[in-house]
Design an enzyme around this catalytic site. Structure first.
Site, PDB file in Angstrom:
ATOM      1  N   CYS A   1       0.843  -1.172   0.000  1.00 37.40           N
ATOM      2  CA  CYS A   1       0.000   0.000   0.000  1.00 37.40           C
ATOM      3  C   CYS A   1       0.882   1.226   0.000  1.00 37.40           C
ATOM      4  CB  CYS A   1      -0.945  -0.008   1.188  1.00 37.40           C
ATOM      5  SG  CYS A   1      -2.410  -0.959   0.854  1.00 37.40           S
TER       6      CYS A   1
ATOM      7  N   ALA B   1      -8.252  10.943  17.566  1.00 37.21           N
ATOM      8  CA  ALA B   1      -9.123  12.095  17.840  1.00 37.21           C
ATOM      9  C   ALA B   1     -10.561  11.581  17.898  1.00 37.21           C
ATOM     10  CB  ALA B   1      -8.962  13.143  16.747  1.00 37.21           C
ATOM     11  N   ARG B   2     -11.066  11.433  19.087  1.00 37.61           N
ATOM     12  CA  ARG B   2     -12.412  10.880  19.293  1.00 37.61           C
ATOM     13  C   ARG B   2     -13.067  11.579  20.464  1.00 37.61           C
ATOM     14  NH1 ARG B   2     -11.269   4.331  19.006  1.00 37.61           N
ATOM     15  NH2 ARG B   2     -10.017   4.404  17.126  1.00 37.61           N
TER      16      ARG B   2
END
Lengths: 264, 264
Positions: free
Chosen positions: A103, A242-243
């Site tokens: 990837c 980031a939650r």
């Protein structure tokens, strides 16, 4: 972005039944520069112009919008023909072809020699933690349904307290390239923007952001160690997990304003 | 697979604090065949021997374990040197180098000519829906913690009612290549096995499975339309959204035994 197909839905309780289901599309998108085939990407068929331009920029074929003399995108046969001021050198094509990866098509950057072309991001832009978390939640909501049903990745660009562009793709790389292509086509200044990503952050995302000059990358997922090292070297603020009301800051925290009006 | 690093953890309620966190590793893994550099993959540093062999098989450099004359893997410098009976032809290298893609290094298969080398899977293997769902739950549990903290992909190979091999990687492709490499190194028959994947299924997964000859692929996520078309063409049973007591079957449902002892 979707196609309908006949499938069998099975449940242990109710057994099997025929069902018409929406399936996310995946197409081979071929990019030619001055009639020379540069790449075929597996992509979601949206924002193909942005994808072509973003890809060519990130891979070093063009430096800015003004390098492009003409561009033809066929959204049905999934083809982009791009004319550029300068001819593509065999070295450029070769470099691009030498190393493929799972990837990581930007892998060529991992040679020290290529690295000299990727400069640290020079920007004294700051963003408030509160704003970042608010936009992350908005972004999350925006991508959720689609990710659930289609399994695609999202990327968004934010300015102030707004998401100003949003892209989706079955490929993590493509989603970011679409954002980058949009920046170049519209000649938008990247220096006071931040990038939101739906997925984990591997090294290539840092190289893409550095190449266009975006100073902050935010994701709800984890970064890799190589991404963190590159973030430090490229002076990019890297925020992961980031939650809700929380985030982890991996590099250059001075760009994040954590309390009302003042830094940490 | 992990490295520790100093980060800043921020919460709106509690503010910022220094914190030592585990971060998943990402390394550039270089594969040479007969001293010729074939590829550098960005990968998680585990099962590198399996990854090298699986990659070379899936990309068509080797046909079986007996094509390998020797193999040296350095787990510290992330390098594999593989000796093969046959020399690599410039055409093979060229083919491999011609087209790169976002997350699709197997893209060369999308030329009709390459396709003739990928044959449909010839297997009358059947698996019980109940067994598949049970193993999917086990697999899910096995991968969950790691995916949550590290954001990696998992792949597993099942025989009967057991997971017989399990691999993780930051790259979806690499995780599958590790499984394939293990099959080849141990000369395991793939015809009566099924593959569990943690992520969405794009076309390349189908090509990998077809090349090694695995008849059933199962994921808790969605497939793309191209994956579904390839599954039909390559006679692979494709199961998506396998969660709890439910699953969607996209192709070749005759391999799934849905009721005790008999087919649908």
């Amino acid at each position: 972005m979707f196609e309908e197909t006949e499938i069998i839905r099975f449940s242990l309780k109710e057994g099997a039944a025929g069902f018409k289901d929406k399936i996310v599309r995946e197409v081979p998108f071929t990019i030619k520069v001055n009639n020379e085939e540069v790449s075929t990407l597996l992509a979601s068929p949206s924002d193909l112009k942005e994808l072509a331009v973003g890809y060519l920029f990130v891979e070093g074929f063009i430096e800015s919008q003004s390098d492009i003399t003409d561009i033809v995108v066929n959204e049905r046969s999934f083809f982009a023909g791009v004319g550029t001021k300068n001819k593509i050198t065999p070295e450029q094509l070769q470099k691009n072809r030498v190393i493929t990866s799972g990837c990581g098509r930007n892998i060529s950057f991992y040679n020290a020699e290529d690295f000299k072309n990727v400069l640290p991001v020079d920007s004294d832009f700051k963003a408030e933690a509160k704003t970042i978390l608010g936009l992350t939640a908005e972004f999350q909501k925006k991508s959720e349904t689609f990710r659930e049903t289609g399994g695609v990745h999202s990327a968004a660009l934010c300015e102030g307290d707004r998401i100003i562009s949003f892209a989706e793709d079955i490929g993590r790389h493509n989603a970011v390239d679409k954002i980058v292509g949009g920046l170049i086509l519209k000649k938008i200044d990247p220096k006071n923007k931040f990038l939101l990503l739906s997925g984990r952050i591997s090294s290539e995302m840092l190289l893409k952001a550095a190449r266009i000059g975006i100073p902050i990358i935010v994701s709800r997922s984890a970064p890799t160690d190589m991404a963190v090292r590159l973030a430090k070297r490229l002076k990019i603020t890297l925020v992961g997990f980031a939650r809700g009301s929380k985030m982890n800051i991996y590099s250059e925290p001075e760009r994040i304003v954590m309390k009302e009006g003042k830094d940490v």
